[in-house]
Design an enzyme around this catalytic site. Structure first.
Site, mmCIF file in Angstrom:
data_model
loop_
_atom_site.group_PDB
_atom_site.id
_atom_site.type_symbol
_atom_site.label_atom_id
_atom_site.label_comp_id
_atom_site.label_asym_id
_atom_site.label_seq_id
_atom_site.Cartn_x
_atom_site.Cartn_y
_atom_site.Cartn_z
ATOM 1 N N HIS A 30 8.058 10.931 16.289
ATOM 2 C CA HIS A 30 9.141 11.845 15.916
ATOM 3 C C HIS A 30 9.068 12.227 14.436
ATOM 4 C CE1 HIS A 30 12.984 13.779 15.376
ATOM 5 N NE2 HIS A 30 13.120 12.996 14.319
ATOM 6 N N CYS A 83 9.369 16.881 20.243
ATOM 7 C CA CYS A 83 8.402 15.771 20.315
ATOM 8 C C CYS A 83 8.612 14.959 21.585
ATOM 9 C CB CYS A 83 8.480 14.890 19.064
ATOM 10 S SG CYS A 83 9.698 13.571 19.118
ATOM 11 N N ASP A 142 1.420 14.417 0.178
ATOM 12 C CA ASP A 142 1.230 13.235 1.021
ATOM 13 C C ASP A 142 2.310 12.236 0.644
ATOM 14 O OD1 ASP A 142 -0.199 12.239 -1.571
ATOM 15 O OD2 ASP A 142 0.082 10.469 -0.318
ATOM 16 N N GLY A 177 1.249 11.146 -11.013
ATOM 17 C CA GLY A 177 2.118 10.406 -11.927
ATOM 18 C C GLY A 177 3.590 10.738 -11.818
ATOM 19 N N CYS A 199 11.709 12.609 21.618
ATOM 20 C CA CYS A 199 13.008 13.260 21.825
ATOM 21 C C CYS A 199 13.152 13.803 23.249
ATOM 22 C CB CYS A 199 13.218 14.366 20.806
ATOM 23 S SG CYS A 199 13.524 13.715 19.149
ATOM 24 N N ASP A 209 -7.811 9.140 -1.430
ATOM 25 C CA ASP A 209 -7.396 8.897 -2.809
ATOM 26 C C ASP A 209 -8.403 7.932 -3.422
ATOM 27 O OD1 ASP A 209 -6.050 8.925 -5.164
ATOM 28 O OD2 ASP A 209 -4.157 8.140 -4.393
ATOM 29 N N ASP A 216 -8.026 8.117 -11.686
ATOM 30 C CA ASP A 216 -7.170 8.486 -12.806
ATOM 31 C C ASP A 216 -6.474 7.257 -13.368
ATOM 32 O OD1 ASP A 216 -5.783 8.246 -10.416
ATOM 33 O OD2 ASP A 216 -4.349 9.819 -10.850
ATOM 34 N N CYS A 241 14.461 18.892 18.791
ATOM 35 C CA CYS A 241 13.087 18.435 18.529
ATOM 36 C C CYS A 241 12.276 18.441 19.817
ATOM 37 C CB CYS A 241 13.085 17.041 17.915
ATOM 38 S SG CYS A 241 11.426 16.444 17.515
HETATM 39 N N1 GUN Z 1 -0.527 8.820 -5.435
HETATM 40 C C1 GUN Z 1 0.694 9.137 -5.909
HETATM 41 N N2 GUN Z 1 0.637 9.443 -7.215
HETATM 42 C C2 GUN Z 1 -0.657 9.315 -7.591
HETATM 43 C C3 GUN Z 1 -1.344 9.507 -8.830
HETATM 44 O O1 GUN Z 1 -0.777 9.851 -9.871
HETATM 45 N N3 GUN Z 1 -2.704 9.291 -8.812
HETATM 46 C C4 GUN Z 1 -3.355 8.895 -7.675
HETATM 47 N N4 GUN Z 1 -4.678 8.706 -7.753
HETATM 48 N N5 GUN Z 1 -2.734 8.724 -6.516
HETATM 49 C C5 GUN Z 1 -1.400 8.930 -6.479
HETATM 50 ZN ZN ZN Z 2 11.603 14.191 17.978
#
Ligand code: GUN
Ligand code: ZN
Length: 381
Positions: free
Chosen positions: A344, A316, A276, A226, A319, A102, A156, A314
């Site tokens: 886990h 893993c 993520d 966002g 577990c 990021d 951003d 599970c």
């Molecule tokens: N991580 C979660 N939301 C955002 C976002 O709007 N911009 C960036 N750069 N990272 C993020």
């Molecule tokens: Zn597990």
């Protein structure tokens, strides 16, 4: 670099392998310089060049194909110079698979409330030595070029998702201007793909406008940002739906900062391919294990004599090896319980995404959604 990738110009190839006949969901295969990635994918988040509690080899054993690194942390420590010297973050942390970074601005604005945004960039006081720093679009890309991740993000201008008024529109336009500065500063377009980020708050007009501007730029994938910052699910899902309607079908779409089970399922139905979130790893550090019905807070006394694993089904290593009673017992020995619960929770996220992919591929995704929703929100009748 494998020879065929070194000779190929595109650092990202996205193939769609199956499409849901009912929803906008798809299963894809993304081929990056360091590894291939099956989508929809959840990407665990590392911060200081490590995923807290796990080694790269353990991530591989969990079938993790791509992880997130963070520019803001890595740019400070160890710094771009040393990363360049060792040949990038892959080598530095001994992670051989795919990596995404990021741009760093979001973390600064959300972590340090001291950040100030100007047209030039994000101004902030370094938490390491208190000095004034400025993260510009150019600087962010410079650091990300040194880190060497397969996918890098534009800087951003992010505002809180519940904000309304002229600042939202300003941030959206500035995000587009910063994108063009990022694209000009990018020195490794043959090795790393920059993803632009759709902003525009919860305003349909602004968000569509932003997405329509971004798709004029030739890039290999797009992100939606966002969101997931305290807005209603209704607004959240509407913005995702609207964004994926505009973003090109043949390129991967990344929804940033999202990782709750219900959101992964719904947003995959809306055509998102990548996610993520710090949630699964952070909640593990707080002693919480993810299960289909929600979370088990293993510090609670009710697990003291519970000799079952976290989840019978599970596979893993946690577990297969440990009981809830044991995990309760060691919940205060933080390094050990953090490791066991992180294993886990990552296994849980990887399995969920595999289940989503399989159900899309076998044309039973709508039924999968229905069954899962009944598990999360059981019918009281
Ligand atoms: N991580 C979660 N939301 C955002 C976002 O709007 N911009 C960036 N750069 N990272 C993020
Ligand atoms: Zn597990």
């Amino acid at each position: 670099l494998p020879v065929e990738m070194a000779n190929r110009k595109a650092p990202l190839v996205f193939e769609i392998l199956a499409e849901c006949e009912t929803t906008k969901a798809r299963v894809g295969k993304m081929t990056l310089v360091h590894h291939h990635v099956d989508t929809p994918v959840f990407m665990p988040v590392g911060t200081q060049g490590t995923l807290k509690g796990l080694l790269p080899q353990q991530l591989e054993e969990l079938d993790c194909q791509i992880i997130l690194g963070n520019t803001y942390h890595l740019g400070n420590r160890p710094g771009a110079d040393i990363l360049r010297k060792v040949g990038g973050l892959h080598k530095f942390m001994n992670w051989k698979r795919a990596l995404l970074t990021d741009s760093g601005g979001f973390q600064m604005v959300s972590l340090l409330q001291l950040a100030e945004i100007t047209e030039e960039g994000v101004k902030f006081k370094s938490p390491y030595n208190e000095s004034e720093c400025m993260l510009t679009p150019e600087h962010s890309i410079q650091i990300q070029n040194a880190i060497g991740a397969d996918i890098i993000m534009q800087l951003d201008d992010v505002v809180k998702s519940t904000l309304t008024g002229p600042r939202v529109e300003e941030a959206m336009h500035r995000t587009i201007r910063w994108l063009d500065r990022c694209l000009s500063a990018h020195e490794k377009p043959d090795e790393q793909s920059i993803f632009p980020i759709v902003q525009g708050g919860l305003d349909s007009e602004l968000r569509s406008k932003c997405a329509r501007q971004l798709i004029k730029r030739e890039v290999n994938g797009y992100a939606v940002g966002g969101l997931s910052g305290g807005e209603s699910k209704d607004d959240f899902w509407r913005m995702v739906h609207l964004s994926t309607d505009i973003l090109p079908k043949n390129k991967p779409r990344y929804l940033m900062g999202v990782g709750f089970t219900v959101d992964l399922i719904v947003c995959s139905a809306l055509g998102i391919d990548m996610y993520d979130c710090v949630f699964p790893t952070r909640t593990a550090r707080f002693g919480c294990a993810l299960v289909k019905t929600g979370q088990l807070s293993l510090k609670q006394a009710q697990y003291k004599k519970d000799l079952r694993p976290i989840d019978e089904s599970c596979e893993c290593s946690t577990c297969k090896t440990y009981t809830r009673a044991y995990l309760h017992q060691i919940a205060t020995v933080e390094t050990v319980s953090c490791h066991l619960l992180t294993v886990h929770n990552i296994a849980f996220q990887m399995r969920l995404m595999r289940d989503i992919r399989n159900s899309i591929q076998e044309q039973r995704f709508p039924r999968f959604i229905q069954d899962y929703m009944l598990t999360i929100y059981p019918n009281k009748d």
